[in-house]
Write an enzyme that holds these catalytic residues in place. Structure first.
Site, PDB file in Angstrom:
ATOM      1  N   ASP A 142       5.195 -14.083  -3.553  1.00  0.00           N
ATOM      2  CA  ASP A 142       4.494 -13.938  -2.282  1.00  0.00           C
ATOM      3  C   ASP A 142       4.844 -15.104  -1.361  1.00  0.00           C
ATOM      4  O   ASP A 142       3.986 -15.685  -0.700  1.00  0.00           O
ATOM      5  CB  ASP A 142       2.982 -13.879  -2.511  1.00  0.00           C
ATOM      6  CG  ASP A 142       2.219 -13.456  -1.264  1.00  0.00           C
ATOM      7  OD1 ASP A 142       2.830 -12.825  -0.386  1.00  0.00           O
ATOM      8  OD2 ASP A 142       1.014 -13.757  -1.175  1.00  0.00           O
ATOM      9  N   CYS A 196       1.466  10.062  -5.670  1.00  0.00           N
ATOM     10  CA  CYS A 196       0.216  10.108  -4.912  1.00  0.00           C
ATOM     11  C   CYS A 196      -0.172  11.550  -4.569  1.00  0.00           C
ATOM     12  O   CYS A 196      -1.351  11.858  -4.396  1.00  0.00           O
ATOM     13  CB  CYS A 196       0.343   9.293  -3.621  1.00  0.00           C
ATOM     14  SG  CYS A 196       0.336   7.508  -3.874  1.00  0.00           S
ATOM     15  N   CYS A 222      -7.219  -4.472   9.019  1.00  0.00           N
ATOM     16  CA  CYS A 222      -7.475  -4.607   7.590  1.00  0.00           C
ATOM     17  C   CYS A 222      -8.439  -5.766   7.313  1.00  0.00           C
ATOM     18  O   CYS A 222      -8.280  -6.869   7.836  1.00  0.00           O
ATOM     19  CB  CYS A 222      -6.154  -4.842   6.858  1.00  0.00           C
ATOM     20  SG  CYS A 222      -6.326  -5.098   5.079  1.00  0.00           S
ATOM     21  N   CYS A 249     -10.480  -7.429   0.404  1.00  0.00           N
ATOM     22  CA  CYS A 249     -11.121  -6.117   0.250  1.00  0.00           C
ATOM     23  C   CYS A 249     -10.356  -5.330  -0.805  1.00  0.00           C
ATOM     24  O   CYS A 249      -9.129  -5.255  -0.763  1.00  0.00           O
ATOM     25  CB  CYS A 249     -11.113  -5.370   1.580  1.00  0.00           C
ATOM     26  SG  CYS A 249     -11.846  -3.712   1.517  1.00  0.00           S
ATOM     27  N   CYS A 252      -9.660   0.194  -1.259  1.00  0.00           N
ATOM     28  CA  CYS A 252      -8.613   1.201  -1.461  1.00  0.00           C
ATOM     29  C   CYS A 252      -8.149   1.261  -2.907  1.00  0.00           C
ATOM     30  O   CYS A 252      -7.678   2.300  -3.381  1.00  0.00           O
ATOM     31  CB  CYS A 252      -7.435   0.956  -0.520  1.00  0.00           C
ATOM     32  SG  CYS A 252      -6.592  -0.625  -0.745  1.00  0.00           S
TER      33      CYS A 252
END
Length: 364
Positions: A142, A196, A222, A249, A252
């Protein structure tokens, strides 16, 4: 350096074994051709969906062309490391958080993953060097302009879900990604297909409707961006939608059917620290800066700083009014920050008090 194809194939097998020994859940190898995503990535930038994350638009083509970022790169060793805590009922526990509790993204409750993964990837890279001698490599977690999800998908670790995160049939999405860019022509693994289907659970549950289209997230909406990446004030119209999510968060991911296969962490670095899985916002809001920095030492949360920490919690305390309107303890702790030196903190505190019916006419 000249290595036979058989030796490279044997080395690839050894890399997977060494990776497992270091706590990685799975390692796969891919090439560096990301030309198939260049147009869509540029369109995402052109739409302004990256918000204040200007680093996403910098470095020119290096982000989608790893060989330009690290000359000589021909392969990427992509690795995933699970971070789910040891809790069989983790999804139920997350959804049951009360309005006065601080919801902190699961990945951020333990040690800073950047340090954990980078250190172990470095060990893996050096293990390879011990086996074959000097070679070209660079480790990323990252960090720098690296398209981690795209590279991981290319290597077959999973597919990009409609929420834009990587999904695995074996492990859901509750894992970190890291990679080693190498100049070794290792045999590559095959990508996997997307699974998906017609599911839109992640899009439907997003509190701010940040997933504006399948596979496309407007970061400016977001909650993770608003509570972590955004440096200034949180837009007033979005504050009520954030609820009590004070850092990140997971919504999802909580509803994603594939996360019934999510796997627990193999290392103890990601175990919950400082009770962040069951913390009341009034207690976290009462920390002074010295306490925040000391308690959050080694945590990814520390990087947002005390000012944004207070900003986020003020919003959460304001939103608690929907169930706890005028709660004396919440009102008192908010009022204690009315003289905070940060104008941004004061502004969010005034807003939060307003949600509880307390009007502040001036800010000292």
């Amino acid at each position: 350096m000249s290595i036979s194809q058989q030796a490279l194939a044997d080395l690839a097998g050894q890399i997977r074994l060494w990776g497992r020994e270091l706590g990685f859940s799975e390692l796969r190898i891919g090439d560096v051709d990301l030309s198939h995503i260049e147009d869509s990535f540029q369109a995402w930038l052109d739409a302004g969906y990256h918000g204040e994350m200007t680093y996403m638009a910098s470095h020119g083509s290096k982000r989608t062309r790893p060989a330009e970022l690290v000359p000589g790169t021909v392969r990427v060793i992509s690795a995933r490391m699970n971070y789910l805590p040891q809790n069989e009922n983790w999804r139920t526990a997350e959804l049951a958080q009360g309005p006065d509790m601080a919801v902190i993204s699961l990945y951020a409750r333990g040690r800073d993953y950047h340090k954990v993964l980078r250190n172990r990837l470095q060990q893996l890279a050096e293990r390879i060097e011990q086996a074959i001698g000097p070679y070209g490599f660079r480790v990323f977690t990252d960090s720098a302009p690296v398209m981690e999800v795209a590279l991981a998908a290319k290597a077959g670790l999973g597919w990009r879900g409609k929420h834009s995160l990587l999904l695995s049939r074996e492990a859901g999405s509750m894992f970190f990604l890291g990679e080693i860019l190498v100049d070794l022509p290792l045999p590559v693994d095959e990508p996997v297909g997307a699974h998906c289907g017609q599911c839109s659970a992640c899009m439907d549950v997003c509190p701010t409707r940040a997933i504006v289209a399948p596979y496309t997230v407007d970061a400016r909406l977001c909650v993770s961006y608003l509570t972590i990446e955004l440096h200034g004030s949180i837009p007033v119209e979005l504050r009520p939608l954030i609820g009590n999510r004070v850092y990140g968060c997971d919504d999802c991911q909580l509803v994603c059917p594939w996360n019934k296969f999510a796997q627990v962490a193999a290392v103890d670095d990601f175990a919950v620290r400082n009770g962040l899985d069951n913390a009341r916002m009034v207690h976290l809001f009462a920390w002074n800066e010295e306490q925040f920095l000391r308690i959050m030492e080694g945590s990814p949360i520390r990087r947002i700083g005390h000012e944004r920490w207070l900003r986020n919690i003020a919003v959460g305390l304001g939103n608690a009014a929907s169930a706890m309107h005028g709660d004396a303890e919440i009102v008192a702790v908010l009022q204690s920050r009315l003289d905070h030196p940060s104008e941004m903190v004061r502004e969010h505190v005034v807003w939060a008090l307003g949600q509880h019916g307390i009007q502040v006419l001036s800010i000292t």
